[in-house]
Design an enzyme around this catalytic site. Sequence first.
Site, PDB file in Angstrom:
ATOM      1  N   ASP A 130       0.807  -1.221   0.000  1.00 42.66           N
ATOM      2  CA  ASP A 130       0.000   0.000   0.000  1.00 42.66           C
ATOM      3  C   ASP A 130       0.844   1.276   0.000  1.00 42.66           C
ATOM      4  OD1 ASP A 130      -2.220  -1.669   0.121  1.00 42.66           O
ATOM      5  OD2 ASP A 130      -2.182  -1.685   2.313  1.00 42.66           O
ATOM      6  N   GLU A 131       1.999   1.215  -0.622  1.00 45.08           N
ATOM      7  CA  GLU A 131       2.878   2.397  -0.677  1.00 45.08           C
ATOM      8  C   GLU A 131       2.403   3.384  -1.739  1.00 45.08           C
ATOM      9  OE1 GLU A 131       3.906  -0.751  -1.150  1.00 45.08           O
ATOM     10  OE2 GLU A 131       5.383  -1.265   0.386  1.00 45.08           O
ATOM     11  N   LYS A 162       1.892   1.972  -5.114  1.00 48.12           N
ATOM     12  CA  LYS A 162       2.476   1.391  -6.337  1.00 48.12           C
ATOM     13  C   LYS A 162       1.560   1.604  -7.537  1.00 48.12           C
ATOM     14  CE  LYS A 162       2.535  -2.589  -4.258  1.00 48.12           C
ATOM     15  NZ  LYS A 162       2.145  -2.160  -2.906  1.00 48.12           N
ATOM     16  N   GLY A 163       0.234   1.408  -7.298  1.00 46.11           N
ATOM     17  CA  GLY A 163      -0.724   1.555  -8.400  1.00 46.11           C
ATOM     18  C   GLY A 163      -0.643   2.932  -9.015  1.00 46.11           C
ATOM     19  N   LYS A 164      -0.584   3.959  -8.163  1.00 49.85           N
ATOM     20  CA  LYS A 164      -0.516   5.330  -8.683  1.00 49.85           C
ATOM     21  C   LYS A 164       0.766   5.537  -9.502  1.00 49.85           C
ATOM     22  CE  LYS A 164       0.314  10.002  -7.984  1.00 49.85           C
ATOM     23  NZ  LYS A 164       0.163  11.317  -7.427  1.00 49.85           N
ATOM     24  N   GLY A 174      -4.414  -4.551  -3.703  1.00 52.12           N
ATOM     25  CA  GLY A 174      -5.432  -3.537  -3.984  1.00 52.12           C
ATOM     26  C   GLY A 174      -4.702  -2.276  -4.410  1.00 52.12           C
ATOM     27  N   HIS A 175      -4.758  -1.955  -5.676  1.00 56.65           N
ATOM     28  CA  HIS A 175      -4.012  -0.818  -6.216  1.00 56.65           C
ATOM     29  C   HIS A 175      -5.008   0.248  -6.674  1.00 56.65           C
ATOM     30  CE1 HIS A 175      -0.415  -3.692  -7.126  1.00 56.65           C
ATOM     31  NE2 HIS A 175      -0.727  -3.621  -5.853  1.00 56.65           N
ATOM     32  N   THR A 204      -5.626 -11.695   3.924  1.00 56.55           N
ATOM     33  CA  THR A 204      -6.779 -11.093   3.242  1.00 56.55           C
ATOM     34  C   THR A 204      -7.885 -12.137   3.023  1.00 56.55           C
ATOM     35  OG1 THR A 204      -5.794 -11.612   1.109  1.00 56.55           O
ATOM     36  CG2 THR A 204      -5.334  -9.421   2.009  1.00 56.55           C
ATOM     37  N   GLN A 213       2.103  -6.083  -3.022  1.00 57.22           N
ATOM     38  CA  GLN A 213       2.577  -6.147  -1.623  1.00 57.22           C
ATOM     39  C   GLN A 213       3.838  -5.297  -1.441  1.00 57.22           C
ATOM     40  OE1 GLN A 213       1.707  -9.655  -3.046  1.00 57.22           O
ATOM     41  NE2 GLN A 213      -0.281  -8.752  -2.639  1.00 57.22           N
ATOM     42  N   VAL A 224      -8.570  -3.871  -0.010  1.00 54.17           N
ATOM     43  CA  VAL A 224      -9.161  -5.192  -0.231  1.00 54.17           C
ATOM     44  C   VAL A 224     -10.075  -5.584   0.932  1.00 54.17           C
ATOM     45  CG1 VAL A 224      -8.610  -7.652  -0.527  1.00 54.17           C
ATOM     46  CG2 VAL A 224      -7.230  -5.917  -1.662  1.00 54.17           C
ATOM     47  N   ARG A 255      -5.511   0.616   8.481  1.00 56.46           N
ATOM     48  CA  ARG A 255      -4.076   0.318   8.429  1.00 56.46           C
ATOM     49  C   ARG A 255      -3.413   0.883   9.682  1.00 56.46           C
ATOM     50  NH1 ARG A 255      -3.832   2.522   2.299  1.00 56.46           N
ATOM     51  NH2 ARG A 255      -4.612   0.670   1.228  1.00 56.46           N
ATOM     52  N   SER A 269       5.267  12.060  -4.961  1.00 58.36           N
ATOM     53  CA  SER A 269       3.813  12.094  -5.143  1.00 58.36           C
ATOM     54  C   SER A 269       3.204  12.965  -4.046  1.00 58.36           C
ATOM     55  CB  SER A 269       3.276  10.668  -5.083  1.00 58.36           C
ATOM     56  OG  SER A 269       1.865  10.681  -5.104  1.00 58.36           O
TER      57      SER A 269
HETATM   58  P1  GDP Z   1      -0.692   0.175  -3.550  1.00 57.90           P
HETATM   59  O1  GDP Z   1      -1.280  -1.086  -3.035  1.00 57.90           O
HETATM   60  O2  GDP Z   1       0.773   0.276  -3.277  1.00 57.90           O
HETATM   61  O3  GDP Z   1      -1.014   0.449  -4.987  1.00 57.90           O
HETATM   62  O4  GDP Z   1      -1.357   1.348  -2.699  1.00 57.90           O
HETATM   63  P2  GDP Z   1      -2.919   1.506  -2.391  1.00 57.90           P
HETATM   64  O5  GDP Z   1      -3.591   1.980  -3.622  1.00 57.90           O
HETATM   65  O6  GDP Z   1      -3.444   0.297  -1.718  1.00 57.90           O
HETATM   66  O7  GDP Z   1      -2.889   2.618  -1.278  1.00 57.90           O
HETATM   67  C1  GDP Z   1      -2.375   3.899  -1.529  1.00 57.90           C
HETATM   68  C2  GDP Z   1      -3.504   4.912  -1.276  1.00 57.90           C
HETATM   69  O8  GDP Z   1      -2.941   6.205  -1.196  1.00 57.90           O
HETATM   70  C3  GDP Z   1      -4.519   4.965  -2.397  1.00 57.90           C
HETATM   71  O9  GDP Z   1      -5.766   5.267  -1.867  1.00 57.90           O
HETATM   72  C4  GDP Z   1      -4.023   6.110  -3.276  1.00 57.90           C
HETATM   73  O10 GDP Z   1      -5.080   6.777  -3.982  1.00 57.90           O
HETATM   74  C5  GDP Z   1      -3.439   7.017  -2.255  1.00 57.90           C
HETATM   75  N1  GDP Z   1      -2.280   7.804  -2.709  1.00 57.90           N
HETATM   76  C6  GDP Z   1      -1.275   7.422  -3.542  1.00 57.90           C
HETATM   77  N2  GDP Z   1      -0.352   8.411  -3.627  1.00 57.90           N
HETATM   78  C7  GDP Z   1      -0.794   9.412  -2.829  1.00 57.90           C
HETATM   79  C8  GDP Z   1      -0.262  10.697  -2.467  1.00 57.90           C
HETATM   80  O11 GDP Z   1       0.812  11.089  -2.876  1.00 57.90           O
HETATM   81  N3  GDP Z   1      -0.998  11.442  -1.600  1.00 57.90           N
HETATM   82  C9  GDP Z   1      -2.186  11.020  -1.082  1.00 57.90           C
HETATM   83  N4  GDP Z   1      -2.815  11.814  -0.242  1.00 57.90           N
HETATM   84  N5  GDP Z   1      -2.710   9.815  -1.406  1.00 57.90           N
HETATM   85  C10 GDP Z   1      -2.012   9.028  -2.253  1.00 57.90           C
HETATM   86  P1  IMO Z   2      -0.840  -4.298  -2.161  1.00 52.95           P
HETATM   87  O1  IMO Z   2      -0.388  -4.863  -3.488  1.00 52.95           O
HETATM   88  C1  IMO Z   2      -0.955  -4.613   2.164  1.00 52.95           C
HETATM   89  C2  IMO Z   2      -0.927  -8.644   3.863  1.00 52.95           C
HETATM   90  C3  IMO Z   2      -2.160  -9.097   4.615  1.00 52.95           C
HETATM   91  C4  IMO Z   2      -1.509  -9.999   5.659  1.00 52.95           C
HETATM   92  C5  IMO Z   2      -0.377 -10.663   4.871  1.00 52.95           C
HETATM   93  C6  IMO Z   2      -0.709 -12.047   4.341  1.00 52.95           C
HETATM   94  O2  IMO Z   2      -2.135  -3.604  -2.204  1.00 52.95           O
HETATM   95  O3  IMO Z   2       0.252  -3.496  -1.537  1.00 52.95           O
HETATM   96  P2  IMO Z   2      -2.248 -12.848   2.303  1.00 52.95           P
HETATM   97  O4  IMO Z   2      -3.708 -12.639   2.041  1.00 52.95           O
HETATM   98  O5  IMO Z   2      -1.351 -12.307   1.238  1.00 52.95           O
HETATM   99  O6  IMO Z   2      -1.922 -14.271   2.660  1.00 52.95           O
HETATM  100  O7  IMO Z   2      -1.971 -11.993   3.644  1.00 52.95           O
HETATM  101  O8  IMO Z   2      -0.105  -9.792   3.784  1.00 52.95           O
HETATM  102  N1  IMO Z   2      -1.163  -8.169   2.474  1.00 52.95           N
HETATM  103  C7  IMO Z   2      -1.113  -6.887   2.108  1.00 52.95           C
HETATM  104  N2  IMO Z   2      -0.976  -5.768   2.853  1.00 52.95           N
HETATM  105  N3  IMO Z   2      -1.039  -4.524   0.824  1.00 52.95           N
HETATM  106  C8  IMO Z   2      -1.154  -5.633   0.073  1.00 52.95           C
HETATM  107  O9  IMO Z   2      -1.111  -5.613  -1.271  1.00 52.95           O
HETATM  108  C9  IMO Z   2      -1.245  -6.893   0.718  1.00 52.95           C
HETATM  109  N4  IMO Z   2      -1.397  -8.165   0.287  1.00 52.95           N
HETATM  110  C10 IMO Z   2      -1.321  -8.925   1.368  1.00 52.95           C
HETATM  111  O10 IMO Z   2      -2.838  -8.028   5.212  1.00 52.95           O
HETATM  112  O11 IMO Z   2      -0.912  -9.214   6.658  1.00 52.95           O
HETATM  113 MG    MG Z   3      -2.822  -1.707  -1.799  1.00 51.42          MG
END
Ligand code: GDP
Ligand code: IMO
Ligand code: MG
Length: 429
Positions: A20-21, A23-25, A47-48, A136, A227, A303, A308, A418
């Site tokens: 959730d860093e 990456k999708g963006k 979940g991106h 998840t 992840q 997801v 968090r 970002s």
């Molecule tokens: P991923 O799993 O690494 O793709 O990240 P996620 O999409 O799960 O979570 C990142 C969240 O932060 C999403 O809701 C994005 O829309 C949001 N996001 C991404 N970059 C930024 C940013 O620079 N600022 C803010 N405020 N939100 C961001």
């Molecule tokens: P993205 O791609 C954050 C975490 C789960 C749990 C552990 C194991 O959006 O960054 P699993 O269902 O994979 O067996 O769960 O990994 N987890 C994530 N946490 N972002 C994810 O993906 C994750 N995918 C799995 O919460 O701690």
């Molecule tokens: Mg995510």
Amino acid sequence: MFQNNKNKSFTSVVGLQWGDEGKGKIVDYLADKADLVVRFHGGDNAGHTIEVDGKVFKLSLLPSGIIRGKKCFIGSGVVVNIQSLISEIELVRSQGIAITSQNLAIADNASIILDLYKEVDAINESALGGAKIGTTKKGIGIAYSDKAMRRAIRVCDLFDDSILEDCLKRIFDYHLSTSFIGLTNLPSYDAALASIKINREKIREFVVPFFDFTQKATGNILFEGAQGFGLDINYGTYPYVTSSSTVCGSIFTGSGFGLTNIDDNIGVLKAYATRVGEGPFPTEDNGSFGESLQSIGQEVGTVTKRRRRCGALDLVFAKQAARLCGVNQIALTKLDVLDGFDSIPVCTSYTINGKTFDYIPSSRADFANIVPNYQYFEGWSKQAKTENVKAFNDLPQNAVAYLKFIEEFLEIPISIVSTGKDREDTILR
Ligand code: GDP
Ligand code: IMO
Ligand code: MG
């Protein structure tokens, strides 16, 4: 990001924390110049989120390049829940994105996730009680273990009735004899087979022979990690990890490209730290700082909708992640979430049982005893904000000092910053 002097160039994007860093963006941003976007591991546990002009797209299996209409490939190392994929395709299509065999391909040797696996995942979790992983519940661990046990059904097997029925029977026999002992409401083999036979027709057009596809691919190829480093099966905070390898090495084994080199290797780092699910999190802040990050950063899992856990940026962890992923550039996300804090803590070393560490040790016995040591940075006011800033020179001085410190500590340049959710809120240096 891409080099033009050969017929293929490779850029990778991986997470340096616990997922959730953002990456999708970042992938969506870079996909502008990509010809193909590739997922190489994980499944619909990912979940991106991508935002474009206020429109929000949430992707779990589809590579993020799909939003720009780019060609996308779900590679051999991904575990694919066919039903989830179909639902996701329908949802994204309903948001106005065309998805056809022209822009989506699925490797014929990727393994599939059965609904049964989700049930086994949930049973395993509840059996662990207080020691649960906090998965998840998408059946990811079960899918990868069946794959390692050579029991899995692969995408190509879906289209051969005799192989499919044989494999499915073996899987049901195994899991029903182990996981479901004592349960009366057993999942049914017949129902599973019937549903696979309906669903396979909905994905048939996307399935490609992986070798032929990857050999013929040309242009700028962008690999999208799922992840993050902390969840890596080898290097993460085991056993609180996912079941795939999340580091760049996984591209070499999971994409089907037979790579020897990645040109631009980008590690995505959030300006603070979050984790969803159980497990060690040295800089977790259960006080007001963590609560503010959670609410300002809207830190809720895409997801599972779980809150968090939040805390300060951990540069010890990030440095180890960057080294093990071999990244040569950083994309720093969510800087805007730090707007308005007086002081920003950053962890620069650990003390464990009186000894200083510049890395996270492997033993879970040590995890519990980590005491993070912080350096504090002067914040910047909400007025002199970073939110929506689009040029590096327009960032407040203290924000620049924060970024410079990160670069120097990691010894890696920050090439992307970002400053908001939207695609446009991105600074390329
Ligand atoms: P991923 O799993 O690494 O793709 O990240 P996620 O999409 O799960 O979570 C990142 C969240 O932060 C999403 O809701 C994005 O829309 C949001 N996001 C991404 N970059 C930024 C940013 O620079 N600022 C803010 N405020 N939100 C961001
Ligand atoms: P993205 O791609 C954050 C975490 C789960 C749990 C552990 C194991 O959006 O960054 P699993 O269902 O994979 O067996 O769960 O990994 N987890 C994530 N946490 N972002 C994810 O993906 C994750 N995918 C799995 O919460 O701690
Ligand atoms: Mg995510």
